[in-house]
Design a protein around this motif. Structure first.
Motif, short mmCIF file in Angstrom:
data_model
loop_
_atom_site.label_atom_id
_atom_site.label_comp_id
_atom_site.label_asym_id
_atom_site.label_seq_id
_atom_site.Cartn_x
_atom_site.Cartn_y
_atom_site.Cartn_z
N UNK A 34 0.83 -1.22 0.00
CA UNK A 34 0.00 0.00 0.00
C UNK A 34 0.85 1.25 0.00
N UNK A 35 1.94 1.22 0.75
CA UNK A 35 2.85 2.37 0.78
C UNK A 35 3.38 2.68 -0.62
N UNK A 36 3.68 1.61 -1.36
CA UNK A 36 4.16 1.82 -2.74
C UNK A 36 3.07 2.47 -3.58
N UNK A 37 1.84 2.01 -3.40
CA UNK A 37 0.72 2.57 -4.18
C UNK A 37 0.55 4.07 -3.93
N UNK A 38 0.73 4.49 -2.69
CA UNK A 38 0.50 5.91 -2.37
C UNK A 38 1.80 6.70 -2.34
N UNK A 39 2.85 6.07 -2.83
CA UNK A 39 4.17 6.72 -2.95
C UNK A 39 4.61 7.37 -1.64
N UNK A 40 4.50 6.59 -0.58
CA UNK A 40 5.06 7.02 0.70
C UNK A 40 4.22 7.98 1.51
N UNK A 207 -3.33 20.25 7.76
CA UNK A 207 -2.14 19.44 7.45
C UNK A 207 -2.46 18.37 6.41
N UNK A 208 -3.65 17.82 6.49
CA UNK A 208 -3.95 16.66 5.65
C UNK A 208 -5.32 16.75 4.99
N UNK A 209 -5.33 16.51 3.68
CA UNK A 209 -6.58 16.22 2.98
C UNK A 209 -6.54 14.73 2.69
N UNK A 210 -7.61 14.01 3.06
CA UNK A 210 -7.57 12.56 2.86
C UNK A 210 -8.95 12.02 2.48
N UNK A 211 -8.93 11.08 1.56
CA UNK A 211 -10.18 10.58 1.00
C UNK A 211 -10.11 9.10 0.67
N UNK A 212 -8.91 8.60 0.34
CA UNK A 212 -8.81 7.27 -0.26
C UNK A 212 -9.00 6.13 0.74
N UNK A 213 -9.92 5.23 0.41
CA UNK A 213 -10.03 3.93 1.07
C UNK A 213 -9.20 2.94 0.25
N UNK A 214 -9.32 1.66 0.53
CA UNK A 214 -8.49 0.67 -0.18
C UNK A 214 -8.68 0.74 -1.69
N UNK A 215 -9.95 0.75 -2.13
CA UNK A 215 -10.22 0.73 -3.57
C UNK A 215 -9.59 1.93 -4.26
N UNK A 216 -9.68 3.10 -3.62
CA UNK A 216 -9.12 4.31 -4.23
C UNK A 216 -7.59 4.32 -4.17
N UNK A 217 -7.04 3.69 -3.15
CA UNK A 217 -5.57 3.59 -3.09
C UNK A 217 -5.08 2.86 -4.34
N UNK A 223 -6.92 10.67 -6.12
CA UNK A 223 -7.56 10.92 -4.82
C UNK A 223 -6.63 10.62 -3.65
N UNK A 224 -5.35 10.47 -3.92
CA UNK A 224 -4.44 10.13 -2.81
C UNK A 224 -4.17 11.33 -1.90
N UNK A 225 -4.25 12.53 -2.43
CA UNK A 225 -4.05 13.76 -1.63
C UNK A 225 -2.87 13.60 -0.66
N UNK A 226 -3.07 13.85 0.65
CA UNK A 226 -1.93 13.88 1.59
C UNK A 226 -1.80 12.63 2.45
N UNK A 227 -2.85 11.80 2.51
CA UNK A 227 -2.83 10.60 3.35
C UNK A 227 -3.97 9.70 2.88
N UNK A 228 -3.94 8.43 3.31
CA UNK A 228 -5.02 7.51 2.92
C UNK A 228 -5.42 6.65 4.12
N UNK A 229 -6.65 6.12 4.04
CA UNK A 229 -7.21 5.36 5.17
C UNK A 229 -7.57 3.94 4.72
#
Ligand SMILES: Cc1ncc(COP(=O)(O)O)c(C=O)c1O
Length: 388
Positions: A34-40, A207-217, A223-229
């Motif tokens: 997952x970290x690779x998908x969201x580029x860290x 600090x963070x805009x966040x929207x992505x669940x697993x499917x969006x990751x 939709x990766x913005x600043x963090x993912x859930x």
């Protein structure tokens, strides 16, 4: 009574025969995928609902050792229970809370999701009373139709947040309704609506805009913005069968569910089996009794529609699944099967494998529901090595 006599009365270790084995090395592997998908970008794993049925304490503990110290929970009660169990994390509380929970949220150092002025006031009041600050995540409803402020009210709500002493706007967030579908048109539309809200929120120093669940990751990178859930994917389960990103194939299931044969029952041909005799033996049959049932979360809906791995082969489950026990036809293994032998409900045995998705398909539901339904009375055992 002497200490010795006391010890004699106390059983050494008593645990149910059916157990969940947690491959925490696979949790670590999935986090890397997952970290690779969201580029860290930071990942805030969802450990709500007892970590999707996996066992929130061992899962949270391993996530903390991996450096993931902001964890998403459903409500303040989950945050309190984990804190009580010694989990020292920052809990992002996803569901809207009531003002009566404000003090607990602030005391526990939670980061609640907010979308009402009433809650904002209560949090600000609690923070003031406790001499603390409370970081919040403003939730925008961009199309889920569930929780959040309307996109056209974002500016006004952010102003209100800024006007409440003690409230820090840590993030702005939204949630996808259809990111797990092959057609991403609605997800792209939601992302654009959210982008407008994020632009307004940046002026408030979020600090963070966040929207992505697993499917969006996996499938909605814009939709990766600043963090993912991520939720389901950290446990090695795909959010749906239609994820296009090939990296989803790298996920490894964290959970196995196993038990052992408690009793072997020889029955003649034509015998009715279990409640309602929903199965009748067609030939002299050897049935294995497994002490696992719907009281453990093995859905009764799987009755006569489930394979269990015993002796490395798929054996058909027969008759109604009851609260505490389940019958499996092991006639084909006669002479090679004994009480105490391993039986796998979910996981691998030899070359065979039963997946959570297989059970979900048989039940006509989603993998999320299958694992979340596993009851807390089933012990969760952390497997430390690469395999056990
Ligand atoms: C607000 C929110 N964010 C993230 C998630 C994680 O979703 P998933 O398990 O599909 O990754 C959930 C899950 O229900 C959620 O409600």
């Amino acid at each position: 009574m002497t200490d010795q006599a006391n010890d004699r009365n106390r059983p050494q270790q008593v645990e149910r025969l059916n157990r969940i084995y947690l491959h925490l090395d696979r949790l670590e592997h999935n986090m890397r995928v997952l970290e690779r998908c969201v580029e860290g970008r930071p990942l805030w794993p969802c450990v709500k609902a007892n970590a999707y049925g996996h066992g929130a304490v061992p899962i949270a503990r391993r996530l903390l050792t991996l450096g993931h110290n902001r964890l998403a929970v459903a409500d303040v009660a989950e945050a309190a229970a984990l804190t009580e169990s010694g989990i020292d994390a920052t809990f992002m509380v996803l569901a809207p809370a009531l003002p009566e929970h404000a003090e607990a949220l602030v005391t526990l150092g939670c980061e609640p999701v907010v979308c009402t002025l009433e809650m904002l006031r209560a949090l600000s009041g609690a923070a003031h009373a406790l001499g603390r600050t409370v970081p919040v995540h403003v939730k925008v409803d961009t199309g889920m139709g569930r929780i959040g402020i309307r996109p056209d009210g974002v500016g006004e709500f952010l102003e209100a947040c800024a006007g409440h002493p003690g409230v820090i706007i840590r993030g702005i967030m939204s949630h996808f309704a259809r990111a797990d579908e092959a057609d991403k048109a609605f997800s792209h539309a939601q992302t654009e609506v959210f982008r407008g809200a994020v632009e307004q929120a940046r002026a408030f120093g979020i600090e963070y805009a966040h929207m992505a669940n697993s499917a969006a990751i996996f499938d909605v990178p814009e939709a990766h913005f600043d963090a993912a859930r991520p939720g389901v994917s950290i446990y090695g389960l795909a959010p749906s069968a239609t994820i296009a990103n090939p990296q989803v194939q790298e996920l490894e299931p964290v959970l196995e569910w196993k038990t052992r044969i408690a009793f072997l029952n020889e029955l003649p041909a034509g015998a009715g089996v279990s409640y309602g005799h929903a199965y009748r033996t067609a030939r002299p049959s050897l049935l294995a009794v497994l002490l696992v049932g719907y009281g453990d979360g093995l859905s009764r809906g799987l009755s006569n529609n489930l394979d269990v791995l015993i002796g490395g082969v798929r054996c058909p489950q027969v008759g109604r699944i009851t609260m505490d026990s389940t019958l499996v036809d092991v006639t084909a293994l006669r002479g090679r099967v004994n009480t105490g032998d391993e039986a796998v409900l979910i996981g691998r045995q030899g070359d065979e494998r039963v997946t959570v998705d297989e059970l979900a398909d048989r039940l006509g539901t989603i993998n999320y529901e299958v694992v979340t339904g596993i009851q807390t009375r089933v012990p969760r055992i952390a497997v430390q090595g690469p395999e056990h």
